[in-house]
Scaffold this motif. Structure first.
Motif, PDB file in Angstrom:
ATOM      1  N   GLY A 126     -39.960  51.548  87.280  1.00 24.04           N
ATOM      2  CA  GLY A 126     -38.622  51.687  88.550  1.00 24.04           C
ATOM      3  C   GLY A 126     -38.283  50.221  88.557  1.00 24.04           C
ATOM      4  O   GLY A 126     -37.617  50.319  88.918  1.00 24.04           O
ATOM      5  N   HIS A 127     -39.188  49.491  88.715  1.00 26.40           N
ATOM      6  CA  HIS A 127     -38.444  47.624  88.719  1.00 26.40           C
ATOM      7  C   HIS A 127     -37.891  47.474  87.934  1.00 26.40           C
ATOM      8  O   HIS A 127     -36.695  46.553  88.603  1.00 26.40           O
ATOM      9  CB  HIS A 127     -40.217  46.689  89.173  1.00 26.40           C
ATOM     10  CG  HIS A 127     -41.081  46.774  89.962  1.00 26.40           C
ATOM     11  ND1 HIS A 127     -40.188  46.339  90.996  1.00 26.40           N
ATOM     12  CD2 HIS A 127     -42.718  47.041  90.081  1.00 26.40           C
ATOM     13  CE1 HIS A 127     -41.195  46.194  91.881  1.00 26.40           C
ATOM     14  NE2 HIS A 127     -42.347  46.936  91.385  1.00 26.40           N
ATOM     15  N   LEU A 128     -37.990  48.199  86.997  1.00 26.82           N
ATOM     16  CA  LEU A 128     -37.501  47.439  85.201  1.00 26.82           C
ATOM     17  C   LEU A 128     -35.866  48.752  85.920  1.00 26.82           C
ATOM     18  O   LEU A 128     -34.891  47.812  84.954  1.00 26.82           O
ATOM     19  CB  LEU A 128     -37.626  47.983  84.049  1.00 26.82           C
ATOM     20  CG  LEU A 128     -39.297  47.553  83.764  1.00 26.82           C
ATOM     21  CD1 LEU A 128     -38.895  48.092  82.036  1.00 26.82           C
ATOM     22  CD2 LEU A 128     -38.558  45.935  83.586  1.00 26.82           C
ATOM     23  N   GLY A 171     -32.389  57.327  92.536  1.00 29.50           N
ATOM     24  CA  GLY A 171     -33.734  58.700  92.351  1.00 29.50           C
ATOM     25  C   GLY A 171     -32.934  59.445  92.067  1.00 29.50           C
ATOM     26  O   GLY A 171     -33.881  60.065  91.192  1.00 29.50           O
ATOM     27  N   PHE A 172     -32.511  59.440  91.276  1.00 31.42           N
ATOM     28  CA  PHE A 172     -31.433  60.860  90.559  1.00 31.42           C
ATOM     29  C   PHE A 172     -32.868  60.153  89.056  1.00 31.42           C
ATOM     30  O   PHE A 172     -33.539  61.256  88.436  1.00 31.42           O
ATOM     31  CB  PHE A 172     -30.559  60.346  89.849  1.00 31.42           C
ATOM     32  CG  PHE A 172     -29.658  61.466  89.116  1.00 31.42           C
ATOM     33  CD1 PHE A 172     -29.795  62.540  89.128  1.00 31.42           C
ATOM     34  CD2 PHE A 172     -29.454  60.206  87.559  1.00 31.42           C
ATOM     35  CE1 PHE A 172     -29.927  62.945  87.152  1.00 31.42           C
ATOM     36  CE2 PHE A 172     -28.865  61.277  86.405  1.00 31.42           C
ATOM     37  CZ  PHE A 172     -28.759  62.963  86.605  1.00 31.42           C
ATOM     38  N   PHE A 173     -32.944  58.847  88.614  1.00 33.07           N
ATOM     39  CA  PHE A 173     -34.262  58.491  88.080  1.00 33.07           C
ATOM     40  C   PHE A 173     -35.604  58.868  88.362  1.00 33.07           C
ATOM     41  O   PHE A 173     -36.189  58.711  87.721  1.00 33.07           O
ATOM     42  CB  PHE A 173     -33.348  57.383  87.115  1.00 33.07           C
ATOM     43  CG  PHE A 173     -32.442  56.992  86.887  1.00 33.07           C
ATOM     44  CD1 PHE A 173     -32.293  58.455  85.899  1.00 33.07           C
ATOM     45  CD2 PHE A 173     -31.852  55.533  86.988  1.00 33.07           C
ATOM     46  CE1 PHE A 173     -30.254  58.414  85.466  1.00 33.07           C
ATOM     47  CE2 PHE A 173     -30.228  54.780  86.048  1.00 33.07           C
ATOM     48  CZ  PHE A 173     -29.657  56.889  85.264  1.00 33.07           C
ATOM     49  N   GLU A 174     -35.897  58.777  89.541  1.00 34.36           N
ATOM     50  CA  GLU A 174     -37.148  58.505  90.251  1.00 34.36           C
ATOM     51  C   GLU A 174     -37.311  59.823  89.915  1.00 34.36           C
ATOM     52  O   GLU A 174     -38.856  60.227  89.787  1.00 34.36           O
ATOM     53  CB  GLU A 174     -36.792  58.544  91.499  1.00 34.36           C
ATOM     54  CG  GLU A 174     -38.374  58.432  92.289  1.00 34.36           C
ATOM     55  CD  GLU A 174     -39.392  57.310  91.764  1.00 34.36           C
ATOM     56  OE1 GLU A 174     -39.016  55.909  91.058  1.00 34.36           O
ATOM     57  OE2 GLU A 174     -39.934  56.738  91.874  1.00 34.36           O
ATOM     58  N   THR A 175     -36.735  60.723  89.646  1.00 34.86           N
ATOM     59  CA  THR A 175     -37.497  61.916  89.966  1.00 34.86           C
ATOM     60  C   THR A 175     -37.855  63.034  88.402  1.00 34.86           C
ATOM     61  O   THR A 175     -38.774  63.161  88.441  1.00 34.86           O
ATOM     62  CB  THR A 175     -36.036  63.388  90.151  1.00 34.86           C
ATOM     63  OG1 THR A 175     -34.868  63.002  89.849  1.00 34.86           O
ATOM     64  CG2 THR A 175     -35.564  63.350  91.703  1.00 34.86           C
TER      65      THR A 175
END
Lengths: 422, 248
Positions: free
Chosen positions: A412-414, A393-397
């Motif tokens: 996101g898949h990677l 989630g931290f990366f998704e932001t």
């Protein structure tokens, strides 16, 4: 023969270019090695500058296997695949008329004036001038993308740079020029075929003219034994938008230098980076947000998650020049510390010489939020999985800042794969 | 045996005792309410049952269908069938509701078994429709930027998807206007049944107009001081908590 003592010029390159390469070789030999007293190498691991271990790469052994693994997005405009600094695939599916996507040697030969105008025109200011000179001297090929004025390339263009072989060095190069009012998305993959030690000195330069839009994503997944430099300059014109993301999934020691120049009024540069780190990996990032014109925006967001004994260095400067009134400049680095042995060093910097400027900069370090963890566990999610979801989630932001759902999904898949999230 | 039993439970935060010998039995199929003043220990009870690491249980036990759960990690308790609807649900940046609930459902499957995505989404959307939650919510980060009502609906959505055997609802009415309260309550009522035991913690009687309890307990100073049927809630509303304290 190693890359420090052997200079090999490709016969595919035109004479004017080879001449520049000879000069670059001389420059490489004369520029002194950085030392730990150099501010731009503060906290850096200087062992990476031991270049004599690395050898020039020979042709890749298994081209079919490399091509089989060069699969990214399903829907593309075009793809170039390089392995050991050789072009192994050129696939043009759907490029609008006038767009050039060429290996560098062809661009230098057939479009000399155009290519020469943009090729490595800006000095390397963030510490690795010597590496940049080596890159220029040893370069054999690379990707040149030219998008003419007003042309919109709807689907992404994929580039792949592979390394194959033990103790080899490669010099990947990407040059993107988006003329006025054009747009394009480029995904640049940097992958190792095997878990072998290798050295990479890569350069990517992005030129984004007035009203143009460019998204450039570098997906770095070098082997765990790789030392890599990725040196970038970005120049952004009037009301143009450059969005770049560095997704550093692999490598042993990665140093990135990103110099973004806001050249004209209303220019916007979004600089993103995602760094999942574990084992004894090191990521050393140097950035420069150089505001040279009024009413421009630069927005940097780097998220690092550090596990085991990994180590990060961030040093960034926002400089607002005397003409750059009404600047908006932001710089945010967040370190999520997953281990007591991990280490994050952050040195944000600010220099303002203009008026009516909005700037903020800051670096934070924190551990996993225990309340978030408890909330997830109270739903039955095991703590290790919960921690991974929080990191994801931290990366998704950061990924959301690409503002392009299909790209967010792909990267996101990677990341799911990298974090072993099913 | 099909009971959530709290036996002489003592718990502290730091050196401060909060629960002081609390006893309560919630059989499956029943809805119990705990009422009490602020500071009586209601929310602590909820967190201790769920296994919050800030609290220390000094004596007593909590048994889920006869099995002590106090030595278990929070996720193990949850997978056994205990659910806590949080008073203040956490925001989890970048984690979508769909992925969050999916991970929770996946965690309940046997090792190696993969959740079937189509079935999962069909069920998720059906439950969301029941709770009047728009589909677009699935791609929003958990609780991030949600209104009070949206957070509580999201808690009930999770409960509906996870189908616990025992659910503890901690001040589920706080921060809700009357319309949101009706939606959340009907969502909770839809989950009532012979297989589910519920403990509804609230400060106000208002919630109990919509989620009508089988039993009402009054908590003070970390223990249950009075128990009765639903009319007890009305009496508390009319006369206040001091009446109970004075009586003791």
């Amino acid at each position: 023969m190693n890359i420090v003592s052997q200079h090999q010029i490709s016969s595919d390159l035109p004479a004017w270019f080879s001449e520049q390469q000879k000069q670059a070789w001389t420059e490489f030999q004369s520029v002194p090695q950085p030392t730990r007293h150099d501010e731009l190498w503060r906290f850096s691991n200087l062992k990476i500058l031991d270049l004599a271990r690395w050898h020039l790469a020979s042709a890749p052994a298994d081209v079919d296997a490399l091509l089989a693994r060069s699969r990214g997005l399903s829907d593309l405009a075009a793809k170039l695949v390089f392995a050991n600094d050789r072009l192994i695939l050129r696939e043009i599916k759907n490029l609008p008329e006038g767009v050039l996507l060429l290996p560098l040697e062809e661009a230098a030969r057939d479009h000399e004036a155009l290519f020469e105008r943009y090729f490595m025109k800006h000095p390397t200011l963030l510490g690795s001038a010597k590496i940049a000179a080596l890159h220029r001297a040893q370069l054999k090929t690379g990707a040149f993308l030219y998008v003419p004025a007003g042309v919109k390339v709807e689907k992404p263009i994929e580039l792949w740079h592979w390394s194959e072989g033990d103790h080899i060095a490669i010099f990947p190069h990407t040059l993107v020029v988006c003329e006025e009012g054009s747009s394009a998305s480029v995904i640049d993959h940097f992958f190792s075929m095997n878990n072998e030690a290798s050295f990479v000195a890569g350069v990517n330069d992005l030129i984004v003219k007035a009203d143009a839009h460019l998204k450039y994503i570098a997906v770095q997944n070098w082997s765990r034994e790789t030392t890599a430099f990725h040196l970038n300059t970005t120049g952004v014109g009037k009301n143009a938008v450059a969005t770049s993301l560095q997704l550093n999934l692999g490598g042993r020691y990665i140093r990135t230098e990103s110099n973004s120049r806001l050249l004209e009024e209303g220019a916007r540069s979004v600089m993103l980076s995602i760094n999942p780190m574990d084992a004894d990996r090191e990521v050393d990032q140097r950035t420069f947000q150089d505001h040279l014109a009024p009413s421009a925006t630069s927005d940097l967001l780097y998220h690092n998650a550090l596990d085991d004994r990994s180590r990060s260095v961030f040093s960034g400067l926002i400089k607002v020049g005397t003409a750059a009134h009404e600047t908006d400049a932001y710089q945010k680095v967040r370190n999520l510390m997953l281990s007591d042995e991990a280490e994050a060093n952050s040195m944000p910097g600010l220099e303002i010489l203009a008026d009516r400027v909005r700037c903020s900069h800051g670096a934070t370090s924190g551990e996993l939020n225990q309340d978030e963890l408890f909330y997830m566990m109270a739903r039955g999610i095991p703590p290790q999985k919960a921690a991974k979801l929080i990191v994801r989630g931290f990366f998704e932001t950061v990924l959301r800042r690409l503002e392009e759902p299909s790209l967010e999904k792909y990267f996101g898949h990677l990341l799911d794969r990298r974090l072993a999230l099913g | 045996m099909n009971t959530l039993s709290i036996r002489n439970l003592h718990a502290s935060i730091g050196d401060k005792p909060i629960l002081r010998g609390l006893n309560l039995d919630i059989p499956q199929g029943e809805v119990h309410a705990i009422m009490g003043k602020n500071g009586s220990g209601k929310s602590t009870l909820a967190k201790v049952m769920a296994g919050h690491p800030d609290y220390t249980v000094t004596s007593g036990d909590v048994l889920l269908n006869g099995q002590s759960i106090l030595g278990m990690e929070p996720d193990v308790r949850a997978r056994l069938g205990l659910f806590l609807a949080f008073q203040y649900p956490m925001e989890i940046p970048g984690v979508t509701i769909a992925n969050f609930i999916r991970a929770a459902v996946q965690a309940r499957l046997p090792e190696g078994e993969e959740l079937e995505a189509t079935e999962y989404y069909a069920k998720l959307y059906a439950k969301m429709d029941e709770l009047s939650i728009p589909r677009a919510f699935t791609s929003r980060s958990v609780n991030e930027g949600f209104s009070g009502g949206e957070k509580k609906r999201c808690e009930v959505l999770q409960m509906a998807m996870l189908q616990p055997r025992y659910a503890v609802l901690d001040e589920t009415d706080s921060g809700l206007d009357i319309d949101a309260l009706k939606v959340v309550s009907s969502g909770v009522n839809a989950l009532r049944g012979p297989e589910v035991g519920m403990l509804v913690i609230t400060h106000y009687q208002r919630l109990l107009d919509y989620i009508v309890p089988d039993k009402v307990h009054v908590m003070a100073e970390g223990e249950i001081v009075l128990s009765g049927d639903k009319d007890l809630a009305l009496k508390l509303e009319a006369e206040g908590y001091d009446w109970v304290t004075a009586k003791n």
